[in-house]
Design an enzyme around this catalytic site. Structure first.
Site, PDB file in Angstrom:
ATOM      1  N   SER A 124       0.844  -1.195   0.000  1.00 53.09           N
ATOM      2  CA  SER A 124       0.000   0.000   0.000  1.00 53.09           C
ATOM      3  C   SER A 124       0.878   1.243   0.000  1.00 53.09           C
ATOM      4  O   SER A 124       1.993   1.236   0.540  1.00 53.09           O
ATOM      5  CB  SER A 124      -0.853  -0.031   1.266  1.00 53.09           C
ATOM      6  OG  SER A 124      -1.383   1.239   1.539  1.00 53.09           O
ATOM      7  N   TYR A 148      -1.584  -1.324  10.929  1.00 53.96           N
ATOM      8  CA  TYR A 148      -1.916  -1.870   9.601  1.00 53.96           C
ATOM      9  C   TYR A 148      -0.767  -1.592   8.626  1.00 53.96           C
ATOM     10  O   TYR A 148      -0.258  -2.500   7.961  1.00 53.96           O
ATOM     11  CB  TYR A 148      -3.223  -1.246   9.086  1.00 53.96           C
ATOM     12  CG  TYR A 148      -3.349  -1.290   7.581  1.00 53.96           C
ATOM     13  CD1 TYR A 148      -3.662  -2.466   6.929  1.00 53.96           C
ATOM     14  CD2 TYR A 148      -3.113  -0.136   6.811  1.00 53.96           C
ATOM     15  CE1 TYR A 148      -3.747  -2.505   5.542  1.00 53.96           C
ATOM     16  CE2 TYR A 148      -3.189  -0.166   5.432  1.00 53.96           C
ATOM     17  CZ  TYR A 148      -3.505  -1.352   4.807  1.00 53.96           C
ATOM     18  OH  TYR A 148      -3.565  -1.387   3.438  1.00 53.96           O
ATOM     19  N   LYS A 152       2.246  -4.055   6.569  1.00 52.40           N
ATOM     20  CA  LYS A 152       2.589  -4.012   5.135  1.00 52.40           C
ATOM     21  C   LYS A 152       4.098  -3.822   4.975  1.00 52.40           C
ATOM     22  O   LYS A 152       4.741  -4.510   4.176  1.00 52.40           O
ATOM     23  CB  LYS A 152       1.835  -2.880   4.429  1.00 52.40           C
ATOM     24  CG  LYS A 152       0.342  -3.081   4.337  1.00 52.40           C
ATOM     25  CD  LYS A 152      -0.022  -4.212   3.368  1.00 52.40           C
ATOM     26  CE  LYS A 152      -1.504  -4.461   3.276  1.00 52.40           C
ATOM     27  NZ  LYS A 152      -1.841  -5.748   2.679  1.00 52.40           N
TER      28      LYS A 152
HETATM   29  C1  UD1 Z   1      -6.572   4.879   3.944  1.00 55.74           C
HETATM   30  C2  UD1 Z   1      -5.513   4.469   4.913  1.00 55.74           C
HETATM   31  C3  UD1 Z   1      -4.413   3.776   4.177  1.00 55.74           C
HETATM   32  C4  UD1 Z   1      -4.967   2.569   3.438  1.00 55.74           C
HETATM   33  C5  UD1 Z   1      -6.087   3.015   2.512  1.00 55.74           C
HETATM   34  C6  UD1 Z   1      -6.776   1.787   1.929  1.00 55.74           C
HETATM   35  C7  UD1 Z   1      -5.712   6.116   6.724  1.00 55.74           C
HETATM   36  C8  UD1 Z   1      -5.050   7.212   7.453  1.00 55.74           C
HETATM   37  N1  UD1 Z   1      -5.072   5.617   5.663  1.00 55.74           N
HETATM   38  O1  UD1 Z   1      -6.000   5.796   3.034  1.00 55.74           O
HETATM   39  O2  UD1 Z   1      -3.425   3.369   5.082  1.00 55.74           O
HETATM   40  O3  UD1 Z   1      -3.957   1.949   2.699  1.00 55.74           O
HETATM   41  O4  UD1 Z   1      -7.073   3.760   3.239  1.00 55.74           O
HETATM   42  O5  UD1 Z   1      -7.707   2.171   0.979  1.00 55.74           O
HETATM   43  O6  UD1 Z   1      -6.780   5.682   7.068  1.00 55.74           O
HETATM   44  N2  UD1 Z   1     -12.107  11.343   3.990  1.00 55.74           N
HETATM   45  C9  UD1 Z   1     -13.082  12.220   4.428  1.00 55.74           C
HETATM   46  N3  UD1 Z   1     -14.215  11.691   5.002  1.00 55.74           N
HETATM   47  C10 UD1 Z   1     -14.403  10.351   5.147  1.00 55.74           C
HETATM   48  C11 UD1 Z   1     -13.391   9.459   4.691  1.00 55.74           C
HETATM   49  C12 UD1 Z   1     -12.254   9.994   4.129  1.00 55.74           C
HETATM   50  O7  UD1 Z   1     -12.954  13.443   4.317  1.00 55.74           O
HETATM   51  O8  UD1 Z   1     -15.443   9.935   5.671  1.00 55.74           O
HETATM   52  C13 UD1 Z   1     -10.904  11.896   3.344  1.00 55.74           C
HETATM   53  C14 UD1 Z   1      -9.603  11.597   4.065  1.00 55.74           C
HETATM   54  O9  UD1 Z   1      -9.319  12.578   5.026  1.00 55.74           O
HETATM   55  C15 UD1 Z   1      -8.615  11.591   2.893  1.00 55.74           C
HETATM   56  C16 UD1 Z   1      -9.441  11.060   1.724  1.00 55.74           C
HETATM   57  O10 UD1 Z   1     -10.792  11.283   2.076  1.00 55.74           O
HETATM   58  O11 UD1 Z   1      -8.187  12.897   2.596  1.00 55.74           O
HETATM   59  C17 UD1 Z   1      -9.241   9.589   1.443  1.00 55.74           C
HETATM   60  O12 UD1 Z   1      -9.446   8.858   2.646  1.00 55.74           O
HETATM   61  P1  UD1 Z   1      -9.531   7.260   2.670  1.00 55.74           P
HETATM   62  O13 UD1 Z   1     -10.442   6.788   1.612  1.00 55.74           O
HETATM   63  O14 UD1 Z   1      -9.798   6.836   4.070  1.00 55.74           O
HETATM   64  O15 UD1 Z   1      -8.076   6.802   2.215  1.00 55.74           O
HETATM   65  P2  UD1 Z   1      -6.625   7.178   2.812  1.00 55.74           P
HETATM   66  O16 UD1 Z   1      -6.744   7.898   4.091  1.00 55.74           O
HETATM   67  O17 UD1 Z   1      -5.875   7.840   1.724  1.00 55.74           O
END
Ligand code: UD1
Length: 337
Positions: A124, A148, A152
């Site tokens: 990842s 997690y 990895k």
């Molecule tokens: C997350 C994990 C990462 C993992 C990946 C798998 C974290 C910190 N990181 O990545 O380790 O490999 O998922 O797919 O959790 N967001 C919102 N509202 C929400 C959900 C997300 O604003 O309800 C934003 C987050 O702040 C971020 C973006 O959307 O900026 C993407 O978030 P997310 O889909 O959770 O992925 P990652 O954080 O990049």
């Protein structure tokens, strides 16, 4: 000679299995169905016209796992199975280390025993921690911020060590950016347990009316609109990267590591807008505080995979949103009736 796919009933695994079957590979799935459904196997058959052999086994049940190698001739392994929720890993670190590390060690030892030489591992972009700049190259420094991610990175380190001593082993470490989208049929897709942690499944659940509104975690990042920027990649592109990697390994590549991303960064607000267009509805949202551990920006340089594998992401953001929406709207309850 078969390709063993662990976690083959899961989100990325199932899409990869269909592409393998469509390429006339002999596929065996091992999955304990802890985060997937038996119906996925039926739908794989429906979409590919072939039913892969399926073992409902937890890899930690080592004797049962080894029996698969007695009963079949395994040529390559694609290892998707693992726990993957970041927040849960912080609360249950021992479960994450045990499940993700021990299962991988069992696979690697079994490979040694049965002389299997090709192994593709689902890593990842989380292994880059908070990257010093974007786009991210494969040789950037590695670090993690949660158990997690640490599993990895530890598995990557194990793979690097064993490849130093076993020159016949071919290992593909694939660092996924943010997988979204679904098979174009709308028959398989992502169905997380409980309330989704990741952005796309959260948005789709808001669009279908199962969740009230999206909380956007922070709008004060140093990005074009203040919300977090990520490299969203269509799961079909990701799956295709596994097939290309398998071909590379079969040519005795030794250890190879690739970023699988599109190279484009989209913000949370960009995603909301693109998804609204795809589903024809407004996505209600509110801005809340930052989520602990989140970074401002993360997107890939995937030129290495382009050059060495001849792989490149093909699907754009509109298509990712359309396919995610087709899956969710056709299956409001996921794989449940
Ligand atoms: C997350 C994990 C990462 C993992 C990946 C798998 C974290 C910190 N990181 O990545 O380790 O490999 O998922 O797919 O959790 N967001 C919102 N509202 C929400 C959900 C997300 O604003 O309800 C934003 C987050 O702040 C971020 C973006 O959307 O900026 C993407 O978030 P997310 O889909 O959770 O992925 P990652 O954080 O990049």
């Amino acid at each position: 000679m078969a390709v063993l796919v662990t976690g083959g009933a899961g989100y990325i695994g199932s899409h990869t299995v269909i592409q393998l079957l469509n390429s006339n590979e002999d596929v065996i799935i091992v999955d304990d169905l802890s985060n997937s459904s038996i119906k996925v196997i039926d739908r794989i058959e429906e979409l590919s016209g072939k039913r892969p052999k399926f073992y409902e086994i937890n890899i930690l049940e080592e004797n049962k796992f080894k029996k698969i190698f007695e009963e079949n001739e395994i040529e390559s392994i694609i290892h998707f199975a693992g726990f993957k929720a970041v927040g849960e890993s912080v609360n249950k670190p021992l479960a994450y280390y045990t499940n993700n590390l021990v299962s991988t060690l069992i696979i690697l030892n079994t490979m040694k025993e049965y002389n299997v030489k090709n192994f593709v591992f689902s890593s990842s972009a989380t292994v880059y921690g908070d990257p010093k700049s974007c786009p991210i190259l494969e040789d950037f420094p590695l670090s993690t911020t949660n158990p997690y991610g640490t599993t990895k990175l530890m598995i990557e380190n194990i793979l690097r060590d064993i490849c130093k001593t076993d020159k016949k082993l071919n290992v593909g470490i694939l660092r996924y950016f943010n997988p979204v989208g679904a098979h174009k049929s709308g028959r398989i897709g992502e169905e997380p347990n409980g309330i989704p942690n990741n952005l796309m499944p959260y948005i789709t659940k808001v669009a279908i009316g199962k969740l009230e509104k999206l909380s956007i975690f922070g709008d004060d990042y140093a990005t074009h609109d203040g919300t977090g920027v990520r490299d969203y990649i269509h799961v079909e592109d990701l799956a295709a990267g596994h097939l290309k990697t398998l071909t590379k390994l079969r040519n005795n590549s030794g250890l190879v590591t690739y970023n699988l991303g599109t190279g484009k960064g989209y913000s949370v607000l960009d995603m909301v807008k693109a998804f609204s267009k795809a589903c024809g509805k407004e996505i209600p949202y509110s801005i809340v505080g930052r989520r602990a551990g989140d970074i401002a920006m993360c997107y890939a340089d995937s030129n290495k995979a382009k050059k060495e594998l001849g792989w490149e992401a093909k699907y754009d953001l509109d298509r990712m949103c359309e396919d995610s929406w087709r899956w969710q709207s056709n299956n409001p309850n996921g794989y449940e009736d």
